[in-house]
Design a protein around this motif. Structure first.
Motif, PDB file in Angstrom:
ATOM      1  N   HIS A  50       0.833  -1.216   0.000  1.00  0.00           N
ATOM      2  CA  HIS A  50       0.000   0.000   0.000  1.00  0.00           C
ATOM      3  C   HIS A  50       0.863   1.260   0.000  1.00  0.00           C
ATOM      4  O   HIS A  50       0.578   2.215  -0.742  1.00  0.00           O
ATOM      5  N   PHE A  51       1.919   1.280   0.808  1.00  0.00           N
ATOM      6  CA  PHE A  51       2.775   2.462   0.876  1.00  0.00           C
ATOM      7  C   PHE A  51       3.523   2.677  -0.439  1.00  0.00           C
ATOM      8  O   PHE A  51       3.711   3.819  -0.871  1.00  0.00           O
ATOM      9  N   GLN A  52       3.941   1.584  -1.087  1.00  0.00           N
ATOM     10  CA  GLN A  52       4.604   1.707  -2.385  1.00  0.00           C
ATOM     11  C   GLN A  52       3.661   2.327  -3.416  1.00  0.00           C
ATOM     12  O   GLN A  52       4.063   3.204  -4.194  1.00  0.00           O
ATOM     13  N   GLN A  53       2.416   1.870  -3.421  1.00  0.00           N
ATOM     14  CA  GLN A  53       1.436   2.445  -4.350  1.00  0.00           C
ATOM     15  C   GLN A  53       1.202   3.916  -4.039  1.00  0.00           C
ATOM     16  O   GLN A  53       1.038   4.735  -4.954  1.00  0.00           O
ATOM     17  N   SER A  54       1.193   4.244  -2.744  1.00  0.00           N
ATOM     18  CA  SER A  54       0.954   5.625  -2.344  1.00  0.00           C
ATOM     19  C   SER A  54       2.041   6.553  -2.866  1.00  0.00           C
ATOM     20  O   SER A  54       1.751   7.611  -3.431  1.00  0.00           O
ATOM     21  N   VAL A  55       3.319   6.167  -2.729  1.00  0.00           N
ATOM     22  CA  VAL A  55       4.399   7.048  -3.182  1.00  0.00           C
ATOM     23  C   VAL A  55       4.487   7.076  -4.706  1.00  0.00           C
ATOM     24  O   VAL A  55       4.949   8.068  -5.283  1.00  0.00           O
ATOM     25  N   GLN A  56       4.032   6.025  -5.368  1.00  0.00           N
ATOM     26  CA  GLN A  56       3.996   6.044  -6.826  1.00  0.00           C
ATOM     27  C   GLN A  56       2.946   7.035  -7.327  1.00  0.00           C
ATOM     28  O   GLN A  56       3.172   7.754  -8.306  1.00  0.00           O
ATOM     29  N   LEU A  57       1.826   7.086  -6.627  1.00  0.00           N
ATOM     30  CA  LEU A  57       0.749   7.999  -7.014  1.00  0.00           C
ATOM     31  C   LEU A  57       1.065   9.444  -6.656  1.00  0.00           C
ATOM     32  O   LEU A  57       0.676  10.374  -7.379  1.00  0.00           O
ATOM     33  N   ASP A  58       1.778   9.622  -5.528  1.00  0.00           N
ATOM     34  CA  ASP A  58       2.124  10.981  -5.093  1.00  0.00           C
ATOM     35  C   ASP A  58       3.525  10.955  -4.479  1.00  0.00           C
ATOM     36  O   ASP A  58       3.687  10.787  -3.264  1.00  0.00           O
ATOM     37  N   PRO A  59       4.565  11.113  -5.313  1.00  0.00           N
ATOM     38  CA  PRO A  59       5.944  11.042  -4.824  1.00  0.00           C
ATOM     39  C   PRO A  59       6.267  12.070  -3.743  1.00  0.00           C
ATOM     40  O   PRO A  59       7.242  11.903  -3.010  1.00  0.00           O
ATOM     41  N   GLY A  60       5.484  13.115  -3.644  1.00  0.00           N
ATOM     42  CA  GLY A  60       5.736  14.154  -2.647  1.00  0.00           C
ATOM     43  C   GLY A  60       5.048  13.919  -1.319  1.00  0.00           C
ATOM     44  O   GLY A  60       5.165  14.755  -0.406  1.00  0.00           O
ATOM     45  N   LEU A  61       4.386  12.792  -1.165  1.00  0.00           N
ATOM     46  CA  LEU A  61       3.678  12.498   0.086  1.00  0.00           C
ATOM     47  C   LEU A  61       4.689  11.935   1.089  1.00  0.00           C
ATOM     48  O   LEU A  61       4.950  10.736   1.135  1.00  0.00           O
ATOM     49  N   ILE A  62       5.249  12.813   1.899  1.00  0.00           N
ATOM     50  CA  ILE A  62       6.341  12.453   2.803  1.00  0.00           C
ATOM     51  C   ILE A  62       5.927  11.394   3.814  1.00  0.00           C
ATOM     52  O   ILE A  62       6.687  10.462   4.115  1.00  0.00           O
ATOM     53  N   ASN A  63       4.716  11.519   4.346  1.00  0.00           N
ATOM     54  CA  ASN A  63       4.265  10.546   5.351  1.00  0.00           C
ATOM     55  C   ASN A  63       4.255   9.124   4.793  1.00  0.00           C
ATOM     56  O   ASN A  63       4.560   8.163   5.509  1.00  0.00           O
ATOM     57  N   ALA A  64       3.915   8.995   3.523  1.00  0.00           N
ATOM     58  CA  ALA A  64       3.899   7.664   2.902  1.00  0.00           C
ATOM     59  C   ALA A  64       5.318   7.102   2.836  1.00  0.00           C
ATOM     60  O   ALA A  64       5.537   5.912   3.090  1.00  0.00           O
ATOM     61  N   ARG A  65       6.282   7.944   2.504  1.00  0.00           N
ATOM     62  CA  ARG A  65       7.674   7.488   2.450  1.00  0.00           C
ATOM     63  C   ARG A  65       8.183   7.117   3.845  1.00  0.00           C
ATOM     64  O   ARG A  65       8.921   6.142   4.018  1.00  0.00           O
ATOM     65  N   MET A  66       7.799   7.899   4.846  1.00  0.00           N
ATOM     66  CA  MET A  66       8.208   7.587   6.220  1.00  0.00           C
ATOM     67  C   MET A  66       7.650   6.231   6.645  1.00  0.00           C
ATOM     68  O   MET A  66       8.357   5.403   7.217  1.00  0.00           O
ATOM     69  N   TYR A  67       6.378   6.020   6.364  1.00  0.00           N
ATOM     70  CA  TYR A  67       5.754   4.746   6.727  1.00  0.00           C
ATOM     71  C   TYR A  67       6.361   3.592   5.928  1.00  0.00           C
ATOM     72  O   TYR A  67       6.543   2.487   6.463  1.00  0.00           O
ATOM     73  N   LEU A  68       6.676   3.836   4.676  1.00  0.00           N
ATOM     74  CA  LEU A  68       7.276   2.789   3.852  1.00  0.00           C
ATOM     75  C   LEU A  68       8.639   2.387   4.424  1.00  0.00           C
ATOM     76  O   LEU A  68       8.943   1.188   4.563  1.00  0.00           O
ATOM     77  N   ALA A  69       9.448   3.376   4.789  1.00  0.00           N
ATOM     78  CA  ALA A  69      10.751   3.086   5.391  1.00  0.00           C
ATOM     79  C   ALA A  69      10.585   2.318   6.701  1.00  0.00           C
ATOM     80  O   ALA A  69      11.295   1.336   6.960  1.00  0.00           O
ATOM     81  N   THR A  70       9.627   2.750   7.520  1.00  0.00           N
ATOM     82  CA  THR A  70       9.385   2.092   8.806  1.00  0.00           C
ATOM     83  C   THR A  70       8.933   0.651   8.605  1.00  0.00           C
ATOM     84  O   THR A  70       9.326  -0.248   9.356  1.00  0.00           O
ATOM     85  N   ALA A  71       8.109   0.434   7.607  1.00  0.00           N
ATOM     86  CA  ALA A  71       7.632  -0.927   7.314  1.00  0.00           C
ATOM     87  C   ALA A  71       8.778  -1.819   6.860  1.00  0.00           C
ATOM     88  O   ALA A  71       8.855  -2.997   7.238  1.00  0.00           O
ATOM     89  N   TYR A  72       9.700  -1.262   6.058  1.00  0.00           N
ATOM     90  CA  TYR A  72      10.877  -2.041   5.664  1.00  0.00           C
ATOM     91  C   TYR A  72      11.706  -2.412   6.896  1.00  0.00           C
ATOM     92  O   TYR A  72      12.183  -3.545   7.019  1.00  0.00           O
ATOM     93  N   VAL A  73      11.882  -1.455   7.801  1.00  0.00           N
ATOM     94  CA  VAL A  73      12.665  -1.716   9.015  1.00  0.00           C
ATOM     95  C   VAL A  73      12.034  -2.836   9.835  1.00  0.00           C
ATOM     96  O   VAL A  73      12.733  -3.675  10.424  1.00  0.00           O
ATOM     97  N   SER A  74      10.703  -2.863   9.869  1.00  0.00           N
ATOM     98  CA  SER A  74      10.012  -3.908  10.642  1.00  0.00           C
ATOM     99  C   SER A  74      10.285  -5.298  10.075  1.00  0.00           C
ATOM    100  O   SER A  74      10.163  -6.300  10.784  1.00  0.00           O
ATOM    101  N   GLN A  75      10.672  -5.367   8.804  1.00  0.00           N
ATOM    102  CA  GLN A  75      10.980  -6.638   8.151  1.00  0.00           C
ATOM    103  C   GLN A  75      12.461  -6.986   8.222  1.00  0.00           C
ATOM    104  O   GLN A  75      12.856  -8.094   7.866  1.00  0.00           O
TER     105      GLN A  75
END
Length: 280
Positions: A50-75
């Motif tokens: 979901h976060f990957q799709q979010s940043v693809q749709l809106d590359p400037g959505l910083i919160n999506a990138r933060m959550y995406l990074a955090t989700a990667y860290v959780s893995q």
């Protein structure tokens, strides 16, 4: 096509583009919300999608990138050097770096710097980890944690080569490097030259962490260890070695004192204070 017709066509195209951009932003936020829900439900792979799709749709959505990074860290699994695990760490680092490059809020930038530093720390990339902890400190000088982390890195960077040299020399854990022994003196001089800058940097960083958080017992414990590193390479100055060991012992006592004070406070908060004797 006359002028008016061209203007109408351009206006229609601009409106379509604007509507498309606006639609993408709405879809991006929808994907972000779905990702947050999946993340909170511990469905991390679904959240990442979901976060990957979010940043693809809106590359400037910083919160999506933060959550995406955090989700990667959780893995990410610290200490595991498999290609997949290292790739996950790099994906998190890349997203955090994109957040930093986007010039976001200070809090987002600090959290991203600390996120990158944490990953490099676990990959034992000491210089890279220190670089980003320093960045976090520059952005938020009143946060003691990056100073503490730098101290831990400095100690690790000193301790590992010293123990390797001691093993080569066949020294027991309780034995100091002896300046009267030619091989030990040579090893000691080399270690002092190599480790002295990191030792001082570690001591300074840990002292700064304690200055900002006076009850920082973890920083006190590492300050004890750092002074023992300093003492062990005081090859030709036994008085300096003794003084360093005295300072190290002081920080052992401080660590125990602070830990006890915290335990007593927690016990009192839990209702476990002194109880009066009950009448018989």
């Amino acid at each position: 096509m006359n002028k008016n017709a061209r203007l109408l066509t351009l206006a229609a195209v601009a409106l379509a583009l604007f509507s498309s951009v606006g639609c993408n932003k709405l879809r991006a936020r929808d994907q972000l919300n779905k990702g947050v829900k999946a993340y909170k439900d511990s469905h991390y792979e679904q959240a990442i999608d979901h976060f990957q799709q979010s940043v693809q749709l809106d590359p400037g959505l910083i919160n999506a990138r933060m959550y995406l990074a955090t989700a990667y860290v959780s893995q990410y699994i610290p200490g595991v050097d498999s290609p997949d695990n290292l790739r996950t760490a790099q994906q998190a680092i890349d997203e955090y770096q994109r957040v930093i490059d986007a010039n976001p809020s200070r809090e987002q930038k600090v959290n991203s710097a600390k996120g990158i530093a944490y990953l490099y720390l676990n990959e034992k990339k000491w210089d890279d980890a220190k670089k980003y902890y320093r960045m976090a400190s520059d952005l938020d000088p009143n946060d003691p944690e990056p100073y503490y982390s730098v101290g831990v890195i400095d100690w690790t960077a000193c301790y590992t080569p010293r123990m390797e040299e001691r093993a080569k020399l066949g020294l027991k854990p309780e034995e100091n490097l002896n300046p009267k022994n030619k091989d030990q003196k040579k090893a000691c001089d080399e270690l002092k030259t190599k480790n002295a800058p990191a030792i001082q940097d570690g001591i300074d960083s840990l002292n700064k962490a304690i200055q900002l958080r006076p009850d920082y017992d973890d920083a006190m414990a590492y300050l004890n260890l750092m002074y023992r590193e300093k003492a062990d390479v005081e090859c030709d100055d036994l008085a300096a070695r003794a003084e360093d060991l005295k300072t190290a012992d002081h920080w052992v006592d401080e660590t125990l004192r602070v830990k006890k004070a915290k335990a007593d406070k927690a016990q009192q908060a839990a209702g476990g204070g002194i109880v009066m004797d009950q009448p018989k």
